[in-house]
Design a protein around this motif. Sequence first.
Motif, PDB file in Angstrom:
ATOM      1  N   GLU A   1      59.581  23.068 -52.220  1.00 39.10           N
ATOM      2  CA  GLU A   1      60.227  23.716 -53.469  1.00 39.10           C
ATOM      3  C   GLU A   1      60.760  23.387 -54.071  1.00 39.10           C
ATOM      4  N   ILE A   2      62.242  22.533 -53.336  1.00 41.39           N
ATOM      5  CA  ILE A   2      62.848  21.809 -53.584  1.00 41.39           C
ATOM      6  C   ILE A   2      62.753  19.662 -54.524  1.00 41.39           C
ATOM      7  N   LEU A   3      61.594  19.763 -53.833  1.00 41.97           N
ATOM      8  CA  LEU A   3      61.279  18.278 -53.424  1.00 41.97           C
ATOM      9  C   LEU A   3      60.118  18.015 -54.441  1.00 41.97           C
ATOM     10  N   ASP A   4      59.471  19.771 -54.946  1.00 42.21           N
ATOM     11  CA  ASP A   4      58.232  19.456 -56.349  1.00 42.21           C
ATOM     12  C   ASP A   4      56.885  18.908 -55.586  1.00 42.21           C
ATOM     13  N   LYS A   5      56.825  18.915 -54.107  1.00 44.89           N
ATOM     14  CA  LYS A   5      56.342  18.819 -53.328  1.00 44.89           C
ATOM     15  C   LYS A   5      55.185  19.891 -52.890  1.00 44.89           C
ATOM     16  N   ASP A   6      53.699  19.558 -52.944  1.00 48.22           N
ATOM     17  CA  ASP A   6      53.275  20.644 -51.752  1.00 48.22           C
ATOM     18  C   ASP A   6      53.901  19.839 -50.087  1.00 48.22           C
TER      19      ASP A   6
END
Length: 75
Positions: A51-56
């Motif tokens: 969520e923080i890094l905007d990655k799966d």
Amino acid sequence: MRNERLAKARHRKNLSQSELAEKLGCSKQAVSNWETGYSNPPLKMAIKLSEILDKDVDYLFGKKVQDSQTKKEVC
């Protein structure tokens, strides 16, 4: 195995290991251990990381070649 995807995603967000650790509520050493492959984060922490890094999550930890959130392929 080093987790280069995690480190790259953190750098792209302009976060230091300490800053990411603060957002996650963990130690800088934990983040370092994940990035070097010494250990893996618990599931709850992996979800927060994504969520923080905007990655799966699967992409961050090398389970997928493509990040479904950004739709970019990894070379």
